[in-house]
Design an enzyme around this catalytic site. Structure first.
Site, PDB file in Angstrom:
ATOM      1  N   CYS A   1      -5.272  28.837-103.185  1.00 26.36           N
ATOM      2  CA  CYS A   1      -5.100  27.378-103.023  1.00 26.36           C
ATOM      3  C   CYS A   1      -6.282  26.578-103.572  1.00 26.36           C
ATOM      4  CB  CYS A   1      -4.872  27.024-101.557  1.00 26.36           C
ATOM      5  SG  CYS A   1      -3.379  27.746-100.895  1.00 26.36           S
TER       6      CYS A   1
ATOM      7  N   HIS B   1      -6.571  19.167 -99.897  1.00 25.20           N
ATOM      8  CA  HIS B   1      -5.550  20.203-100.070  1.00 25.20           C
ATOM      9  C   HIS B   1      -4.435  19.941 -99.064  1.00 25.20           C
ATOM     10  CE1 HIS B   1      -3.529  23.885-100.601  1.00 25.20           C
ATOM     11  NE2 HIS B   1      -4.031  24.514 -99.550  1.00 25.20           N
TER      12      HIS B   1
ATOM     13  N   ASN C   1       2.933  23.285 -98.741  1.00 20.97           N
ATOM     14  CA  ASN C   1       1.708  23.784 -99.358  1.00 20.97           C
ATOM     15  C   ASN C   1       2.063  24.387-100.724  1.00 20.97           C
ATOM     16  OD1 ASN C   1      -0.580  25.143-100.139  1.00 20.97           O
ATOM     17  ND2 ASN C   1      -1.005  26.009 -98.122  1.00 20.97           N
TER      18      ASN C   1
HETATM   19  N1  COA Z   1       8.923  27.788 -85.862  1.00 22.69           N
HETATM   20  C1  COA Z   1       8.802  27.939 -84.531  1.00 22.69           C
HETATM   21  N2  COA Z   1       7.845  28.688 -83.958  1.00 22.69           N
HETATM   22  C2  COA Z   1       6.963  29.279 -84.778  1.00 22.69           C
HETATM   23  C3  COA Z   1       7.032  29.162 -86.180  1.00 22.69           C
HETATM   24  C4  COA Z   1       8.069  28.379 -86.708  1.00 22.69           C
HETATM   25  N3  COA Z   1       8.230  28.205 -88.027  1.00 22.69           N
HETATM   26  N4  COA Z   1       6.017  29.865 -86.724  1.00 22.69           N
HETATM   27  C5  COA Z   1       5.344  30.419 -85.706  1.00 22.69           C
HETATM   28  N5  COA Z   1       5.915  30.065 -84.533  1.00 22.69           N
HETATM   29  C6  COA Z   1       5.539  30.464 -83.179  1.00 22.69           C
HETATM   30  C7  COA Z   1       4.709  31.724 -83.136  1.00 22.69           C
HETATM   31  O1  COA Z   1       5.537  32.869 -83.211  1.00 22.69           O
HETATM   32  C8  COA Z   1       4.054  31.604 -81.793  1.00 22.69           C
HETATM   33  O2  COA Z   1       4.962  31.991 -80.814  1.00 22.69           O
HETATM   34  P1  COA Z   1       4.489  32.833 -79.524  1.00 22.69           P
HETATM   35  O3  COA Z   1       3.538  31.933 -78.805  1.00 22.69           O
HETATM   36  O4  COA Z   1       5.763  33.096 -78.800  1.00 22.69           O
HETATM   37  O5  COA Z   1       3.838  34.057 -80.077  1.00 22.69           O
HETATM   38  C9  COA Z   1       3.832  30.103 -81.641  1.00 22.69           C
HETATM   39  O6  COA Z   1       4.692  29.473 -82.607  1.00 22.69           O
HETATM   40  C10 COA Z   1       2.406  29.671 -81.931  1.00 22.69           C
HETATM   41  O7  COA Z   1       1.988  30.321 -83.121  1.00 22.69           O
HETATM   42  P2  COA Z   1       0.664  29.923 -83.835  1.00 22.69           P
HETATM   43  O8  COA Z   1       0.527  30.757 -85.074  1.00 22.69           O
HETATM   44  O9  COA Z   1      -0.466  29.937 -82.853  1.00 22.69           O
HETATM   45  O10 COA Z   1       1.022  28.407 -84.218  1.00 22.69           O
HETATM   46  P3  COA Z   1       0.111  27.311 -84.852  1.00 22.69           P
HETATM   47  O11 COA Z   1       0.071  26.136 -84.008  1.00 22.69           O
HETATM   48  O12 COA Z   1      -1.195  27.894 -85.306  1.00 22.69           O
HETATM   49  O13 COA Z   1       0.948  26.907 -86.143  1.00 22.69           O
HETATM   50  C11 COA Z   1       0.896  27.326 -88.492  1.00 22.69           C
HETATM   51  C12 COA Z   1       1.265  27.869 -87.123  1.00 22.69           C
HETATM   52  C13 COA Z   1       1.187  28.413 -89.523  1.00 22.69           C
HETATM   53  C14 COA Z   1       1.714  26.105 -88.759  1.00 22.69           C
HETATM   54  C15 COA Z   1      -0.615  26.959 -88.483  1.00 22.69           C
HETATM   55  O14 COA Z   1      -1.353  28.010 -87.932  1.00 22.69           O
HETATM   56  C16 COA Z   1      -1.141  26.663 -89.823  1.00 22.69           C
HETATM   57  O15 COA Z   1      -0.730  25.747 -90.513  1.00 22.69           O
HETATM   58  N6  COA Z   1      -2.159  27.437 -90.258  1.00 22.69           N
HETATM   59  C17 COA Z   1      -2.821  27.206 -91.504  1.00 22.69           C
HETATM   60  C18 COA Z   1      -1.950  27.693 -92.582  1.00 22.69           C
HETATM   61  C19 COA Z   1      -2.480  27.334 -93.890  1.00 22.69           C
HETATM   62  O16 COA Z   1      -2.921  26.249 -94.107  1.00 22.69           O
HETATM   63  N7  COA Z   1      -2.402  28.301 -94.792  1.00 22.69           N
HETATM   64  C20 COA Z   1      -2.763  28.135 -96.110  1.00 22.69           C
HETATM   65  C21 COA Z   1      -4.214  27.959 -96.249  1.00 22.69           C
HETATM   66  S1  COA Z   1      -4.453  27.475 -97.850  1.00 22.69           S
END
Ligand code: COA
Length: 323
Positions: free
Chosen positions: A114, A250, A280
């Site tokens: 990214c 970003h 993204n």
């Molecule tokens: N829909 C519903 N629930 C979802 C889900 C979705 N699409 N994706 C994950 N979950 C669930 C998980 O399974 C978890 O469930 P559990 O508590 O029963 O285990 C719960 O949501 C929380 O998961 P978590 O990973 O802690 O959520 P989060 O608040 O961190 O959000 C992202 C997940 C991926 C949206 C977030 O972590 C994020 O954006 N991270 C950065 C990603 C990024 O920028 N990547 C590229 C970098 S360049």
């Protein structure tokens, strides 16, 4: 003192839209969850047969037009991408040919996930400042949907396809004041494709070539590193937060963007946010956001822009630019 300055911007999004409602049909998720946790409303997907170089060329043509230049005026093309058309040659070589650039000009890809556009911008700036080239095309282009496991709700809702480009030209006036690049290869497993070509195609099992992410852990590192990156670029170039007209971050997640804006004490109406429209798009996201804000008139000539990105590697970087 010679600088590089942005003389034109361009971007391109493929036509096909994947809405949150579509995501609800393929994985256990909801529109409300995706909006709340990421800010994303829809993402784009390249058509069958449409490759990263096609997206890159479309964005580059618009950037050239905005700069009032032809492809034959360009001395170097750098493509930041994680989703090249082929393992080799580089996508930049394919773009050079498709655009009709002069044979013999410099063309290479940069793999910084990214942060690929930020890395490309920094390298091109240095080529121009050193006098090696006069004009460069810096492109971020991705077909990230090709790396998606459509059963993984943690990644399939996040990523999309697109391209953004800038023309950088040698100038007596700033221009790019400073760029800073960083990497920390100690967290590879948090965001990667478990398989790559050097592991041998005979060992490519199931979805091992697709992206996997420990999103929550990536989130925390991204917020910390981006906070450092924006402070560093201001400090090194002698500006303060209050000098910044626009943060062009970003476009990964609205909550990461908000955290960086807070660090800068910048109100959200000085932050360009496009993540809701395309998710993204990895290396494409910063130039996509920049181009949108230039074309809708928010970003004006003479304004001070702070660009930043964070991605797999981990890699991250920032740039301070007088537009
Ligand atoms: N829909 C519903 N629930 C979802 C889900 C979705 N699409 N994706 C994950 N979950 C669930 C998980 O399974 C978890 O469930 P559990 O508590 O029963 O285990 C719960 O949501 C929380 O998961 P978590 O990973 O802690 O959520 P989060 O608040 O961190 O959000 C992202 C997940 C991926 C949206 C977030 O972590 C994020 O954006 N991270 C950065 C990603 C990024 O920028 N990547 C590229 C970098 S360049």
């Amino acid at each position: 003192m010679s600088y590089s300055r942005i003389s034109g911007t361009g971007s391109y999004l493929p036509e096909k839209v994947l809405t949150n409602q579509y995501m609800e049909q393929i994985v256990d998720t909801s529109d409300a969850w995706i909006r709340e946790r990421t800010g994303i409303e829809e993402r784009r997907m390249a058509a069958e047969g449409e490759t990263t170089s096609d997206l890159a060329v479309n964005a580059a043509l618009k950037a050239l037009e905005a700069a009032g230049l032809q492809a034959s005026d360009i001395d170097m093309v750098v493509v930041g991408t994680t989703t090249p058309d082929k393992v080799f040659p580089s996508t930049a070589c394919i773009v050079q040919d498709k655009l009709g650039m002069r044979p013999g000009t410099i063309a290479f890809d940069l793999a910084a996930v990214c942060s690929g556009f930020m890395y490309g911008l920094s390298v091109a700036d240095k080529f121009i400042r050193s006098g090696s080239v006069r004009r460069a095309l810096v492109i971020g282009a991705e077909t990230l949907t090709r790396l998606i496991n459509w059963k993984d709700r943690g990644t399939c809702i996040i990523f999309g396809d697109g391209a953004g480009a800038v023309v950088l030209e040698s100038s007596d006036e700033p221009g790019v004041y400073a760029t800073h690049l960083h990497a920390d290869g100690g967290h590879v497993e948090l965001l990667h494709t478990p398989w790559g070509p050097s592991q041998g195609y005979e060992n490519l099992i199931d979805d091992a070539g697709k992206a996997v992410m420990r999103g929550n852990e990536v989130f925390k590192v991204a917020v910390r590193r981006l906070g450092q990156a924006v402070e560093e670029v201001l400090e090194s170039s002698g500006f303060t937060q209050s000098d910044v007209d626009w943060l062009i971050p970003h476009q990964a997640n609205i909550r990461i963007i908000q955290a960086t804006a807070k660090k800068l004490e910048l109100p959200m109406d000085q932050v360009v946010v496009t993540v809701q429209k395309h998710g993204n798009t990895s290396a494409a996201s910063v130039p996509l956001a920049l181009d949108e804000a230039v074309r809708d008139g928010r970003v004006q000539r003479g304004q001070l822009l702070l660009l930043e990105a964070f991605g797999g590697g981990f890699t991250w970087g920032s740039a301070l630019i007088r537009y």
